[in-house]
Design a protein around this motif. Sequence first.
Motif, PDB file in Angstrom:
ATOM      1  N   UNK A  68       0.850  -1.188   0.000  1.00  0.00           N
ATOM      2  CA  UNK A  68       0.000   0.000   0.000  1.00  0.00           C
ATOM      3  C   UNK A  68       0.888   1.241   0.000  1.00  0.00           C
ATOM      4  N   UNK A  69       0.712   2.089  -0.995  1.00  0.00           N
ATOM      5  CA  UNK A  69       1.537   3.277  -1.166  1.00  0.00           C
ATOM      6  C   UNK A  69       0.685   4.524  -0.903  1.00  0.00           C
ATOM      7  N   UNK A  70       1.278   5.510  -0.256  1.00  0.00           N
ATOM      8  CA  UNK A  70       0.605   6.779   0.001  1.00  0.00           C
ATOM      9  C   UNK A  70       0.910   7.714  -1.178  1.00  0.00           C
ATOM     10  N   UNK A  71      -0.151   8.191  -1.819  1.00  0.00           N
ATOM     11  CA  UNK A  71      -0.007   8.953  -3.058  1.00  0.00           C
ATOM     12  C   UNK A  71      -0.647  10.335  -2.984  1.00  0.00           C
ATOM     13  N   UNK A  88      -6.291   3.973  -7.755  1.00  0.00           N
ATOM     14  CA  UNK A  88      -5.330   3.792  -6.669  1.00  0.00           C
ATOM     15  C   UNK A  88      -5.984   3.149  -5.453  1.00  0.00           C
ATOM     16  N   UNK A  89      -7.130   3.680  -5.031  1.00  0.00           N
ATOM     17  CA  UNK A  89      -7.780   3.136  -3.838  1.00  0.00           C
ATOM     18  C   UNK A  89      -8.300   1.721  -4.090  1.00  0.00           C
ATOM     19  N   UNK A  90      -8.778   1.454  -5.286  1.00  0.00           N
ATOM     20  CA  UNK A  90      -9.236   0.091  -5.615  1.00  0.00           C
ATOM     21  C   UNK A  90      -8.091  -0.909  -5.562  1.00  0.00           C
ATOM     22  N   UNK A 134      -3.506  10.605  -0.211  1.00  0.00           N
ATOM     23  CA  UNK A 134      -3.402  11.546   0.902  1.00  0.00           C
ATOM     24  C   UNK A 134      -3.576  12.989   0.453  1.00  0.00           C
ATOM     25  N   UNK A 135      -3.535  13.220  -0.852  1.00  0.00           N
ATOM     26  CA  UNK A 135      -3.690  14.580  -1.342  1.00  0.00           C
ATOM     27  C   UNK A 135      -4.151  14.598  -2.781  1.00  0.00           C
ATOM     28  N   UNK A 136      -4.909  15.625  -3.122  1.00  0.00           N
ATOM     29  CA  UNK A 136      -5.414  15.796  -4.479  1.00  0.00           C
ATOM     30  C   UNK A 136      -5.558  17.284  -4.745  1.00  0.00           C
ATOM     31  N   UNK A 137      -4.976  17.741  -5.848  1.00  0.00           N
ATOM     32  CA  UNK A 137      -5.068  19.150  -6.198  1.00  0.00           C
ATOM     33  C   UNK A 137      -5.223  19.309  -7.704  1.00  0.00           C
TER      34      UNK A 137
END
Length: 168
Positions: free
Chosen positions: A13-16, A40-42, A48-51
Amino acid sequence: MSEQEHKRLAKQSIVCKVITVSDTREKQTDKSGQLMQEMLTSAGHFVAGYEIVPDEQQSIRTCIQAGCDDSNIEAILINGGTGISKRDVTIETVAPMLDKEMTGFGELFRMLSYTEDIGSAAILSRAIAGSCRETAIFTTPGSSGAVRLAMNKLILPELCHVVRELNK
């Protein structure tokens, strides 16, 4: 050690962070950014962030730098701004920030785009990937089809492996 062993030893599991580069999209209309997050979540990763940032080098650079400075973010996935129009400056911004480029990413993406999707228009794609310090960075065109192709064929199959290699 074989590729399979490398992948087996990688965390699963990677934090993206997901970044959409666009002058016109908003969160409600950003299909590609939403698709990246969903894929990614699937696959068991954490966003952790979206912009959404405009096609401006300083805005793009600041957003990427914030992700690289965040010790929790292991990978940044960027979509948009990779074409050849005057407003497309994602590659000009990302490339100088990379410590190491994974040239195979862009090469394979264009090959897959050519054979599976858009034919000779694949020459217009400037997809790029690499690392900035210990953070993996993947940059794709902004169309949903391009994002789906890159995620399914290249990014998701190797994301954990790439992050493992960066943290050795």
